[in-house]
Enzyme design. Sequence first.
Site, PDB file in Angstrom:
ATOM      1  CG  ASN A  39      -1.910  -0.991   1.107  1.00 39.23           C
ATOM      2  OD1 ASN A  39      -2.204  -1.257  -0.061  1.00 39.23           O
ATOM      3  ND2 ASN A  39      -2.627  -1.327   2.054  1.00 39.23           N
ATOM      4  CE  LYS A  41       5.358   9.706  -3.284  1.00 39.61           C
ATOM      5  NZ  LYS A  41       5.820   9.302  -4.702  1.00 39.61           N
ATOM      6  CE  LYS A  43       2.009   0.063  -4.985  1.00 39.93           C
ATOM      7  NZ  LYS A  43       2.086   0.926  -4.064  1.00 39.93           N
ATOM      8  CB  THR A  44       5.083   3.566 -10.643  1.00 40.42           C
ATOM      9  OG1 THR A  44       3.946   2.540 -10.656  1.00 40.42           O
ATOM     10  CG2 THR A  44       5.478   3.829 -12.011  1.00 40.42           C
ATOM     11  CB  THR A  45       9.334   5.825  -7.918  1.00 38.44           C
ATOM     12  OG1 THR A  45       7.962   6.833  -7.823  1.00 38.44           O
ATOM     13  CG2 THR A  45      10.211   6.645  -7.836  1.00 38.44           C
ATOM     14  NE  ARG A  53      20.666  -0.018 -10.840  1.00 39.17           N
ATOM     15  CZ  ARG A  53      20.408  -0.264  -9.598  1.00 39.17           C
ATOM     16  NH1 ARG A  53      19.688  -1.468  -9.088  1.00 39.17           N
ATOM     17  NH2 ARG A  53      20.526   0.587  -8.582  1.00 39.17           N
ATOM     18  CG  PHE A  94      -6.575   6.606 -12.059  1.00 40.56           C
ATOM     19  CD1 PHE A  94      -5.733   5.697 -11.537  1.00 40.56           C
ATOM     20  CD2 PHE A  94      -6.394   7.859 -12.223  1.00 40.56           C
ATOM     21  CE1 PHE A  94      -4.462   6.052 -11.211  1.00 40.56           C
ATOM     22  CE2 PHE A  94      -5.133   8.471 -11.899  1.00 40.56           C
ATOM     23  CZ  PHE A  94      -4.045   7.417 -11.373  1.00 40.56           C
ATOM     24  CD1 TRP A  96     -10.645   6.930  -9.803  1.00 41.96           C
ATOM     25  CD2 TRP A  96      -9.635   4.826  -9.577  1.00 41.96           C
ATOM     26  NE1 TRP A  96      -9.298   7.089  -9.437  1.00 41.96           N
ATOM     27  CE2 TRP A  96      -8.692   5.918  -9.456  1.00 41.96           C
ATOM     28  CE3 TRP A  96      -9.009   3.462  -9.440  1.00 41.96           C
ATOM     29  CZ2 TRP A  96      -7.318   5.749  -9.175  1.00 41.96           C
ATOM     30  CZ3 TRP A  96      -7.810   3.265  -9.173  1.00 41.96           C
ATOM     31  CH2 TRP A  96      -6.739   4.449  -8.974  1.00 41.96           C
ATOM     32  CD  GLU A 131      -0.209   1.298 -10.576  1.00 44.48           C
ATOM     33  OE1 GLU A 131      -0.373   0.385  -9.707  1.00 44.48           O
ATOM     34  OE2 GLU A 131       0.418   2.201  -9.940  1.00 44.48           O
TER      35      GLU A 131
END
Length: 199
Positions: A39, A41, A43-45, A53, A94, A96, A131
Amino acid sequence: MSDRDTRHQQAMQKLKSRVDQKVAEATEQRGLLLVFTGNGKGKTTAAWGTVTRALGYGYKAGVVQFIKGLWECGERERLGEDPNLEVAIMATGFTWDTQNREADTAACREVWADAERMLADPDVYLVVLDEITYMLKFGYLDIETVKHAIDTRPPEQTVIVTGRNAHRDLLAMADTVTEMQEVRHAFNSGLQARRGIDY
């Protein structure tokens, strides 16, 4: 040498011995499956950091963005001109916001075709499925289809899966699983996402 310095040197010697042993035991060379979930912040970063790299060493990389494709993305802006990078986006925003299962499923499957092509290409060193966990959770993609594409990819290719609530089968398959834990998030205190920091 003081007692403290001696104890420090002894501790570092023990640590070096353990690290050296682990390095010596790591003899297998192949692509990996990494899962960045949880949950928190980042993950994508983290995935984009790994893309940077790989590109830095001249490897080809592919990023498939299943949710944030319509959002501004600083990493995509900066790296997008690199000839070794291919980015495919699910251009619905998104789920939603769209609230249209049929359209979202069609858009997902369309961009999944790009993912399958990348996952089958031995020249692509790294593939990020950003995602994709939501696509599995909402039933837009079948877990067996995703597992098969990952299982049959070229042996030197690494795959990064990002998103909350990663499917248990992906967790079981993964070589490395990192769970980002949220301790506090600025958005929950009414702070807006910040350009160049959050996206």
